[in-house]
Design a protein around this motif. Sequence first.
Motif, PDB file in Angstrom:
ATOM      1  N   PHE A 199       0.802  -1.224   0.000  1.00  6.23           N
ATOM      2  CA  PHE A 199       0.000   0.000   0.000  1.00  6.23           C
ATOM      3  C   PHE A 199       0.841   1.283   0.000  1.00  6.23           C
ATOM      4  O   PHE A 199       0.327   2.343  -0.360  1.00  6.23           O
ATOM      5  CB  PHE A 199      -0.938   0.014   1.213  1.00  6.23           C
ATOM      6  CG  PHE A 199      -2.076  -0.965   1.093  1.00  6.23           C
ATOM      7  CD1 PHE A 199      -3.175  -0.693   0.295  1.00  6.23           C
ATOM      8  CD2 PHE A 199      -2.039  -2.186   1.762  1.00  6.23           C
ATOM      9  CE1 PHE A 199      -4.218  -1.592   0.171  1.00  6.23           C
ATOM     10  CE2 PHE A 199      -3.074  -3.096   1.642  1.00  6.23           C
ATOM     11  CZ  PHE A 199      -4.163  -2.804   0.841  1.00  6.23           C
ATOM     12  N   LYS A 200       2.104   1.185   0.402  1.00  7.79           N
ATOM     13  CA  LYS A 200       2.939   2.387   0.428  1.00  7.79           C
ATOM     14  C   LYS A 200       3.894   2.489  -0.746  1.00  7.79           C
ATOM     15  O   LYS A 200       4.425   3.571  -1.013  1.00  7.79           O
ATOM     16  CB  LYS A 200       3.733   2.438   1.738  1.00  7.79           C
ATOM     17  CG  LYS A 200       2.859   2.635   2.966  1.00  7.79           C
ATOM     18  CD  LYS A 200       3.693   2.724   4.243  1.00  7.79           C
ATOM     19  CE  LYS A 200       2.814   2.936   5.464  1.00  7.79           C
ATOM     20  NZ  LYS A 200       3.615   3.035   6.720  1.00  7.79           N
ATOM     21  N   VAL A 201       4.107   1.400  -1.452  1.00  9.73           N
ATOM     22  CA  VAL A 201       5.057   1.408  -2.569  1.00  9.73           C
ATOM     23  C   VAL A 201       4.383   0.978  -3.878  1.00  9.73           C
ATOM     24  O   VAL A 201       4.329   1.743  -4.838  1.00  9.73           O
ATOM     25  CB  VAL A 201       6.270   0.493  -2.268  1.00  9.73           C
ATOM     26  CG1 VAL A 201       7.224   0.493  -3.464  1.00  9.73           C
ATOM     27  CG2 VAL A 201       6.985   0.936  -1.006  1.00  9.73           C
ATOM     28  N   ILE A 202       3.869  -0.239  -3.894  1.00 12.32           N
ATOM     29  CA  ILE A 202       3.379  -0.824  -5.148  1.00 12.32           C
ATOM     30  C   ILE A 202       2.153  -0.082  -5.690  1.00 12.32           C
ATOM     31  O   ILE A 202       2.148   0.390  -6.838  1.00 12.32           O
ATOM     32  CB  ILE A 202       3.055  -2.320  -4.960  1.00 12.32           C
ATOM     33  CG1 ILE A 202       4.315  -3.086  -4.571  1.00 12.32           C
ATOM     34  CG2 ILE A 202       2.451  -2.888  -6.247  1.00 12.32           C
ATOM     35  CD1 ILE A 202       5.405  -3.049  -5.614  1.00 12.32           C
ATOM     36  N   ILE A 203       1.126   0.039  -4.881  1.00 14.96           N
ATOM     37  CA  ILE A 203      -0.114   0.644  -5.369  1.00 14.96           C
ATOM     38  C   ILE A 203       0.069   2.122  -5.737  1.00 14.96           C
ATOM     39  O   ILE A 203      -0.374   2.552  -6.808  1.00 14.96           O
ATOM     40  CB  ILE A 203      -1.251   0.463  -4.341  1.00 14.96           C
ATOM     41  CG1 ILE A 203      -1.633  -1.020  -4.281  1.00 14.96           C
ATOM     42  CG2 ILE A 203      -2.461   1.309  -4.712  1.00 14.96           C
ATOM     43  CD1 ILE A 203      -2.734  -1.351  -3.292  1.00 14.96           C
ATOM     44  N   PRO A 204       0.744   2.945  -4.892  1.00 15.43           N
ATOM     45  CA  PRO A 204       0.962   4.333  -5.330  1.00 15.43           C
ATOM     46  C   PRO A 204       1.763   4.439  -6.625  1.00 15.43           C
ATOM     47  O   PRO A 204       1.440   5.255  -7.492  1.00 15.43           O
ATOM     48  CB  PRO A 204       1.729   4.945  -4.149  1.00 15.43           C
ATOM     49  CG  PRO A 204       1.333   4.132  -2.976  1.00 15.43           C
ATOM     50  CD  PRO A 204       1.182   2.735  -3.501  1.00 15.43           C
ATOM     51  N   ALA A 205       2.786   3.618  -6.783  1.00 17.30           N
ATOM     52  CA  ALA A 205       3.605   3.691  -7.997  1.00 17.30           C
ATOM     53  C   ALA A 205       2.830   3.226  -9.227  1.00 17.30           C
ATOM     54  O   ALA A 205       3.013   3.748 -10.329  1.00 17.30           O
ATOM     55  CB  ALA A 205       4.860   2.840  -7.826  1.00 17.30           C
ATOM     56  N   ALA A 206       1.953   2.241  -9.054  1.00 15.34           N
ATOM     57  CA  ALA A 206       1.196   1.693 -10.182  1.00 15.34           C
ATOM     58  C   ALA A 206      -0.112   2.425 -10.427  1.00 15.34           C
ATOM     59  O   ALA A 206      -0.776   2.175 -11.441  1.00 15.34           O
ATOM     60  CB  ALA A 206       0.908   0.211  -9.936  1.00 15.34           C
ATOM     61  N   SER A 207      -0.504   3.321  -9.536  1.00 14.51           N
ATOM     62  CA  SER A 207      -1.832   3.936  -9.599  1.00 14.51           C
ATOM     63  C   SER A 207      -2.133   4.682 -10.907  1.00 14.51           C
ATOM     64  O   SER A 207      -3.280   4.633 -11.371  1.00 14.51           O
ATOM     65  CB  SER A 207      -2.040   4.868  -8.400  1.00 14.51           C
ATOM     66  OG  SER A 207      -1.040   5.861  -8.340  1.00 14.51           O
ATOM     67  N   PRO A 208      -1.175   5.369 -11.560  1.00 12.52           N
ATOM     68  CA  PRO A 208      -1.533   6.007 -12.844  1.00 12.52           C
ATOM     69  C   PRO A 208      -2.013   4.994 -13.883  1.00 12.52           C
ATOM     70  O   PRO A 208      -2.973   5.261 -14.617  1.00 12.52           O
ATOM     71  CB  PRO A 208      -0.230   6.678 -13.278  1.00 12.52           C
ATOM     72  CG  PRO A 208       0.510   6.930 -11.998  1.00 12.52           C
ATOM     73  CD  PRO A 208       0.178   5.750 -11.136  1.00 12.52           C
ATOM     74  N   TYR A 209      -1.383   3.839 -13.943  1.00 13.61           N
ATOM     75  CA  TYR A 209      -1.786   2.811 -14.905  1.00 13.61           C
ATOM     76  C   TYR A 209      -3.082   2.132 -14.470  1.00 13.61           C
ATOM     77  O   TYR A 209      -3.918   1.774 -15.304  1.00 13.61           O
ATOM     78  CB  TYR A 209      -0.672   1.781 -15.078  1.00 13.61           C
ATOM     79  CG  TYR A 209       0.496   2.307 -15.864  1.00 13.61           C
ATOM     80  CD1 TYR A 209       0.595   2.090 -17.228  1.00 13.61           C
ATOM     81  CD2 TYR A 209       1.507   3.042 -15.244  1.00 13.61           C
ATOM     82  CE1 TYR A 209       1.665   2.579 -17.962  1.00 13.61           C
ATOM     83  CE2 TYR A 209       2.580   3.534 -15.966  1.00 13.61           C
ATOM     84  CZ  TYR A 209       2.649   3.294 -17.326  1.00 13.61           C
ATOM     85  OH  TYR A 209       3.713   3.801 -18.044  1.00 13.61           O
ATOM     86  N   ILE A 210      -3.247   1.935 -13.172  1.00 11.91           N
ATOM     87  CA  ILE A 210      -4.484   1.338 -12.660  1.00 11.91           C
ATOM     88  C   ILE A 210      -5.677   2.216 -13.011  1.00 11.91           C
ATOM     89  O   ILE A 210      -6.701   1.738 -13.522  1.00 11.91           O
ATOM     90  CB  ILE A 210      -4.398   1.134 -11.139  1.00 11.91           C
ATOM     91  CG1 ILE A 210      -3.335   0.091 -10.793  1.00 11.91           C
ATOM     92  CG2 ILE A 210      -5.753   0.707 -10.578  1.00 11.91           C
ATOM     93  CD1 ILE A 210      -3.074  -0.054  -9.299  1.00 11.91           C
ATOM     94  N   LEU A 211      -5.546   3.511 -12.762  1.00  9.92           N
ATOM     95  CA  LEU A 211      -6.651   4.427 -13.017  1.00  9.92           C
ATOM     96  C   LEU A 211      -6.886   4.640 -14.503  1.00  9.92           C
ATOM     97  O   LEU A 211      -8.015   4.863 -14.932  1.00  9.92           O
ATOM     98  CB  LEU A 211      -6.388   5.760 -12.316  1.00  9.92           C
ATOM     99  CG  LEU A 211      -6.445   5.694 -10.792  1.00  9.92           C
ATOM    100  CD1 LEU A 211      -5.991   7.000 -10.173  1.00  9.92           C
ATOM    101  CD2 LEU A 211      -7.856   5.362 -10.322  1.00  9.92           C
ATOM    102  N   SER A 212      -5.834   4.568 -15.296  1.00  6.70           N
ATOM    103  CA  SER A 212      -6.007   4.654 -16.743  1.00  6.70           C
ATOM    104  C   SER A 212      -6.828   3.472 -17.252  1.00  6.70           C
ATOM    105  O   SER A 212      -7.748   3.633 -18.070  1.00  6.70           O
ATOM    106  CB  SER A 212      -4.642   4.686 -17.429  1.00  6.70           C
ATOM    107  OG  SER A 212      -4.781   4.724 -18.843  1.00  6.70           O
TER     108      SER A 212
END
Length: 255
Positions: free
Chosen positions: A165-178
């Motif tokens: 929740f502090k590394v993976i999801i924030p870093a991947a969030s632009p692609y997740i939301l896209s």
Amino acid sequence: MRKFLKKYTITILIGVAAILAWEILTRYGEVNPVIFPQLIKVFGVFFNDAKELMLGLASSLKLLVPAYVGSVILGIGGGLFFGLNNRIRHILMPYVHLLSPLPPTLFIPYAIAVLPSFQSASIFLIFIGTFWPIFLGSLQGVLIIEKHYLDNAKTLGLKGNDFLFKVIIPAASPYILSGAGSALTMSFLILTMAEMFGAESGMGYFIQYYTDFAQYDYVIAGMIFNSAVILIALLLFEKFKKRLLFWTNLKADSN
């Protein structure tokens, strides 16, 4: 308000020009008045049958919301799981490449034959169409994280939920939301298609029903209503996306 008008002046003028052109053609042009009704008839539908339109929207949301929420939960979870597990990704990715390009329409015969109702079949088809963009976006988001970020996280002793929740999801969030944005657009497309061929209510059903009776003032009103609903949904999503990704805006401003 002034800032909005300044930003969208040309956009508004194009819309006004289109409305004027339609009005001139339907009043003075040699066009079929049944297929091309005057705008006063079209907008009259919103006043006379607003309740029917809103009931159709409520019926459509009963199909769209559970399907989209399910695809968000399973798509993000599955994408993160595949991205973080090299062995499983290596084994199963050929099946992902095989299944993800298939259009949801291919599953219609089995959805109708196996599932107990039109509602469940429609939810399934919407889920299939929206799952893959979110899954693939989440997977791509994990895979592009630079290795030194992961190394730094391990050096700091982050693991388990903290690492996720502090590394993976924030870093991947632009692609997740896209991927989630693309899936939202796809969900309305599949929803409308399903409702036009098998529903007894809904936004797509409204258009198909009045098409069968050649009441094109209702058809055009339904198209305008559908477009407005989709536009509002996408604008709200973009606002939500910008709020979550505020740090990307700060980075762009600093550059």
